[in-house]
Design an enzyme around this catalytic site. Structure first.
Site, PDB file in Angstrom:
ATOM      1  N   HIS A  23       0.842  -1.202   0.000  1.00 34.58           N
ATOM      2  CA  HIS A  23       0.000   0.000   0.000  1.00 34.58           C
ATOM      3  C   HIS A  23       0.878   1.253   0.000  1.00 34.58           C
ATOM      4  CE1 HIS A  23      -3.675   2.322   1.291  1.00 34.58           C
ATOM      5  NE2 HIS A  23      -2.715   3.164   1.669  1.00 34.58           N
ATOM      6  N   GLU A  24       1.828   1.321   0.934  1.00 40.84           N
ATOM      7  CA  GLU A  24       2.691   2.495   1.019  1.00 40.84           C
ATOM      8  C   GLU A  24       3.665   2.568  -0.154  1.00 40.84           C
ATOM      9  OE1 GLU A  24       2.008   4.795   3.002  1.00 40.84           O
ATOM     10  OE2 GLU A  24       0.576   3.686   4.239  1.00 40.84           O
ATOM     11  N   HIS A  27       1.942   4.196  -3.037  1.00 39.93           N
ATOM     12  CA  HIS A  27       1.934   5.652  -2.900  1.00 39.93           C
ATOM     13  C   HIS A  27       3.267   6.239  -3.357  1.00 39.93           C
ATOM     14  CE1 HIS A  27      -1.921   5.997  -1.048  1.00 39.93           C
ATOM     15  NE2 HIS A  27      -1.596   5.489   0.114  1.00 39.93           N
TER      16      HIS A  27
END
Length: 206
Positions: A23-24, A27
Site C-alpha cells: 500500500h505504502e 503511494h
C-alpha cells in the site's frame, strides 16, 4: 476478529505486512512516477517492509482490528500544474494495490477450489497397511486456504476502509481532489471534524 487459530493469526500477520508494505510502496511509486522524489530520497521506494511498517500499528491491527503504517510523504507541488490530479492518483494508488492483492489471493483460492485441492486424499503405508489420509478439514491445503482467505479479507478491508472520505485516510484526499469546489472546500474547512469522526467510528466499531 477473535478467531485466534494459528492459520488465521498467521494470515493476519502476513496480510498486514504485505498489505501495508505494498500500500505504502504504491503511494511512493506513483508519486515518484509523477515527479515527486520526496519518498525516493527518504528510502520509501522499496518493498522492504522495514521502511513502511510501524510496529505499534501492526500490533494494534492484530489485537484491536485497527492499525497503521508509516505514511509516505508527498509534495503535491511537484505535480505542478496538475497538483490536485496528481494527489488523487497517488492517494488512489494505495487502496487499488490492496484491491489487486485481494483479487490475486482470491484467484489462488478459486484455483485451489476448482482443483479440488481441499478435498484431496492420499495414502501411505503404515505398519503394513494402506492408510488414506485427507488433506481436507485438518490438512495442509485447508490450512493454506484459511491463511490465504485471511490475507484476502484483510486487504479487502484495507481497500474499503481507506476509501472512507475522512481525514487522514486516502479517501479524504481523493474526495477533496474530485468533488466540486463547494463540497471539497467544505471538507477542507471541516478536516479536523472528519478526523474526530474517524476516531469515533473506530471506537464504536465492531
Amino acid at each position: 476478529m477473535y478467531d485466534l487459530s494459528i492459520e488465521v493469526l498467521l494470515g493476519r500477520v502476513i496480510g498486514l505486512i504485505i498489505g501495508f508494505t505494498l500500500h505504502e510502496w504504491a503511494h511512493a511509486w506513483s508519486a515518484y512516477r509523477l515527479g515527486d522524489n520526496t519518498a525516493y530520497f527518504q528510502g520509501r521506494l522499496t518493498l522492504d517492509p522495514r521502511a513502511h511498517i510501524e510496529p505499534i500499528g501492526i500490533i494494534l491491527a492484530l489485537i484491536a482490528g485497527f492499525g497503521w503504517a508509516r505514511p509516505v510523504p508527498v509534495n503535491s507541488r511537484a505535480f505542478y500544474p496538475n497538483e490536485k490530479r496528481g494527489l488523487v492518483i497517488v492517494s488512489l494508488a494505495g487502496p487499488v494495490m490492496n484491491l489487486l492483492l485481494a483479487l490475486g489471493f482470491g484467484l489462488v483460492i478459486r484455483l485451489m477450489i476448482a482443483g479440488s485441492l481441499l478435498e484431496s486424499r492420499f495414502g501411505i503405508l503404515r505398519s503394513g497397511a494402506w492408510v488414506e489420509i485427507g488433506i481436507g478439514s485438518s490438512g495442509a491445503f485447508t490450512f493454506l486456504y484459511h491463511v490465504l482467505g485471511t490475507i484476502l479479507v484483510f486487504n479487502l478491508v484495507l481497500f474499503l476502509f481507506n476509501l472512507v472520505p475522512l481525514s487522514p485516510l486516502d479517501g479524504y484526499k481523493i474526495a477533496v481532489g474530485t468533488l466540486p469546489p463547494e463540497y471539497s472546500n467544505w471538507l477542507i474547512r471541516y478536516e479536523r471534524e472528519t478526523t474526530l469522526a474517524l476516531m469515533l467510528l473506530i471506537l464504536v466499531g465492531p
